[in-house]
Design a protein around this motif. Sequence first.
Motif, PDB file in Angstrom:
ATOM      1  N   PHE A  73       0.800  -1.225   0.000  1.00  0.00           N
ATOM      2  CA  PHE A  73       0.000   0.000   0.000  1.00  0.00           C
ATOM      3  C   PHE A  73       0.833   1.277   0.000  1.00  0.00           C
ATOM      4  CE2 PHE A  73      -2.864  -3.180   1.910  1.00  0.00           C
ATOM      5  CZ  PHE A  73      -3.912  -3.083   1.001  1.00  0.00           C
ATOM      6  N   HIS A  74       2.096   1.211  -0.401  1.00  0.00           N
ATOM      7  CA  HIS A  74       2.983   2.377  -0.359  1.00  0.00           C
ATOM      8  C   HIS A  74       2.377   3.595  -1.060  1.00  0.00           C
ATOM      9  CE1 HIS A  74       6.167   5.019  -1.946  1.00  0.00           C
ATOM     10  NE2 HIS A  74       6.632   4.901  -0.708  1.00  0.00           N
ATOM     11  N   GLY A  75       1.907   3.437  -2.261  1.00  0.00           N
ATOM     12  CA  GLY A  75       1.352   4.571  -3.011  1.00  0.00           C
ATOM     13  C   GLY A  75       0.166   5.186  -2.313  1.00  0.00           C
ATOM     14  N   PHE A  76      -0.752   4.354  -1.833  1.00  0.00           N
ATOM     15  CA  PHE A  76      -1.928   4.858  -1.119  1.00  0.00           C
ATOM     16  C   PHE A  76      -1.519   5.609   0.139  1.00  0.00           C
ATOM     17  CE2 PHE A  76      -4.935   4.271   2.362  1.00  0.00           C
ATOM     18  CZ  PHE A  76      -6.049   4.917   1.843  1.00  0.00           C
ATOM     19  N   ILE A  77      -0.600   5.010   0.902  1.00  0.00           N
ATOM     20  CA  ILE A  77      -0.154   5.636   2.152  1.00  0.00           C
ATOM     21  C   ILE A  77       0.482   6.988   1.874  1.00  0.00           C
ATOM     22  CG2 ILE A  77       1.509   5.431   4.050  1.00  0.00           C
ATOM     23  CD1 ILE A  77       0.995   2.340   3.872  1.00  0.00           C
ATOM     24  N   LYS A  78       1.391   7.038   0.918  1.00  0.00           N
ATOM     25  CA  LYS A  78       2.118   8.275   0.616  1.00  0.00           C
ATOM     26  C   LYS A  78       1.182   9.356   0.070  1.00  0.00           C
ATOM     27  CE  LYS A  78       5.952  10.583   0.142  1.00  0.00           C
ATOM     28  NZ  LYS A  78       6.484  11.250   1.292  1.00  0.00           N
ATOM     29  N   ASN A  79       0.257   8.962  -0.810  1.00  0.00           N
ATOM     30  CA  ASN A  79      -0.616   9.939  -1.454  1.00  0.00           C
ATOM     31  C   ASN A  79      -1.799  10.366  -0.589  1.00  0.00           C
ATOM     32  OD1 ASN A  79       0.959   9.873  -3.792  1.00  0.00           O
ATOM     33  ND2 ASN A  79      -0.199   8.156  -4.621  1.00  0.00           N
ATOM     34  N   THR A  80      -2.195   9.527   0.354  1.00  0.00           N
ATOM     35  CA  THR A  80      -3.412   9.796   1.112  1.00  0.00           C
ATOM     36  C   THR A  80      -3.157  10.200   2.556  1.00  0.00           C
ATOM     37  OG1 THR A  80      -4.515   8.138  -0.251  1.00  0.00           O
ATOM     38  CG2 THR A  80      -5.668   8.844   1.725  1.00  0.00           C
ATOM     39  N   LEU A  81      -2.174   9.600   3.199  1.00  0.00           N
ATOM     40  CA  LEU A  81      -2.032   9.757   4.644  1.00  0.00           C
ATOM     41  C   LEU A  81      -0.950  10.750   5.084  1.00  0.00           C
ATOM     42  CD1 LEU A  81      -2.453   6.032   5.741  1.00  0.00           C
ATOM     43  CD2 LEU A  81      -4.183   7.832   5.648  1.00  0.00           C
ATOM     44  N   PHE A  82      -0.206  11.337   4.161  1.00  0.00           N
ATOM     45  CA  PHE A  82       0.883  12.224   4.545  1.00  0.00           C
ATOM     46  C   PHE A  82       0.500  13.699   4.528  1.00  0.00           C
ATOM     47  CE2 PHE A  82       3.480   8.588   4.631  1.00  0.00           C
ATOM     48  CZ  PHE A  82       4.694   8.932   5.196  1.00  0.00           C
ATOM     49  N   GLY A  83      -0.792  14.003   4.520  1.00  0.00           N
ATOM     50  CA  GLY A  83      -1.236  15.394   4.591  1.00  0.00           C
ATOM     51  C   GLY A  83      -1.398  15.835   6.033  1.00  0.00           C
ATOM     52  N   PRO A  84      -1.347  17.125   6.278  1.00  0.00           N
ATOM     53  CA  PRO A  84      -1.447  17.627   7.654  1.00  0.00           C
ATOM     54  C   PRO A  84      -2.738  17.206   8.362  1.00  0.00           C
ATOM     55  CG  PRO A  84      -1.098  19.445   6.112  1.00  0.00           C
ATOM     56  CD  PRO A  84      -1.147  18.198   5.318  1.00  0.00           C
ATOM     57  N   MET A  85      -3.866  17.205   7.661  1.00  0.00           N
ATOM     58  CA  MET A  85      -5.131  16.875   8.312  1.00  0.00           C
ATOM     59  C   MET A  85      -5.183  15.394   8.692  1.00  0.00           C
ATOM     60  SD  MET A  85      -7.555  18.032   9.733  1.00  0.00           S
ATOM     61  CE  MET A  85      -8.384  19.508   9.376  1.00  0.00           C
ATOM     62  N   THR A  86      -4.714  14.506   7.813  1.00  0.00           N
ATOM     63  CA  THR A  86      -4.717  13.081   8.150  1.00  0.00           C
ATOM     64  C   THR A  86      -3.718  12.789   9.265  1.00  0.00           C
ATOM     65  OG1 THR A  86      -3.190  12.621   6.333  1.00  0.00           O
ATOM     66  CG2 THR A  86      -5.535  12.273   5.903  1.00  0.00           C
ATOM     67  N   VAL A  87      -2.628  13.553   9.323  1.00  0.00           N
ATOM     68  CA  VAL A  87      -1.662  13.385  10.414  1.00  0.00           C
ATOM     69  C   VAL A  87      -2.291  13.807  11.741  1.00  0.00           C
ATOM     70  CG1 VAL A  87       0.520  14.226  11.369  1.00  0.00           C
ATOM     71  CG2 VAL A  87       0.389  13.575   8.965  1.00  0.00           C
ATOM     72  N   ILE A  88      -3.024  14.910  11.740  1.00  0.00           N
ATOM     73  CA  ILE A  88      -3.694  15.358  12.964  1.00  0.00           C
ATOM     74  C   ILE A  88      -4.678  14.294  13.441  1.00  0.00           C
ATOM     75  CG2 ILE A  88      -5.351  17.050  13.882  1.00  0.00           C
ATOM     76  CD1 ILE A  88      -3.891  19.147  12.098  1.00  0.00           C
ATOM     77  N   ILE A  89      -5.422  13.714  12.510  1.00  0.00           N
ATOM     78  CA  ILE A  89      -6.354  12.636  12.869  1.00  0.00           C
ATOM     79  C   ILE A  89      -5.584  11.461  13.461  1.00  0.00           C
ATOM     80  CG2 ILE A  89      -7.971  10.933  11.934  1.00  0.00           C
ATOM     81  CD1 ILE A  89      -8.778  13.145   9.863  1.00  0.00           C
ATOM     82  N   GLY A  90      -4.447  11.117  12.841  1.00  0.00           N
ATOM     83  CA  GLY A  90      -3.608  10.032  13.362  1.00  0.00           C
ATOM     84  C   GLY A  90      -3.079  10.327  14.761  1.00  0.00           C
TER      85      GLY A  90
END
Length: 162
Positions: A92-109
């Motif tokens: 899932f490297h592409g999905f993780i890099k393209n979807t989860l590395f934004g500031p808002m998804t990081v805050i949720i994490g």
Amino acid sequence: YDYFCAFIVGVVEGLTEYIPVSSTGHMIIVGHMLGFEGTLADLFDVFIQLGAILSVLVVYREKFTFILNTITRFSLNLAIAMFPACLLGLVFHGFIKNTLFGPMTVIIGLVLGGIFMIAAEKMHKHFSVTDVDHITWKQALKIGLFQCLSLWPGFSRSGRTL
């Protein structure tokens, strides 16, 4: 300006790497706030975290040398614990890099990771391990499965293990 941003992100990395919070998540948020993003920022993040990894290798060099020279229960458990996150990260490297590395998804994490750590603290009596040399393969697999959460920036790798 890039030197200033690198200094600030470096301080954030230094303050967060060895405590159970996501240093990567904090670097992404601070980098975004400073406008320090893109290829240069990504390269900086890799190299600054490489320093932290190398410091662990230096401090625990005798243990790592022993692991590399001897097939032990610890090294087998290490491989078992690494396998789930390595497999998911590869697939899932592409999905993780393209979807989860934004500031808002990081805050949720970060928020979800904090909630999980509070819950784990309340349930720790059922899952405690006192010595890494005596972890069973089932415990190693559980650790590895929880490490999969850390593929989402904001979820702390050390927090998942603790």
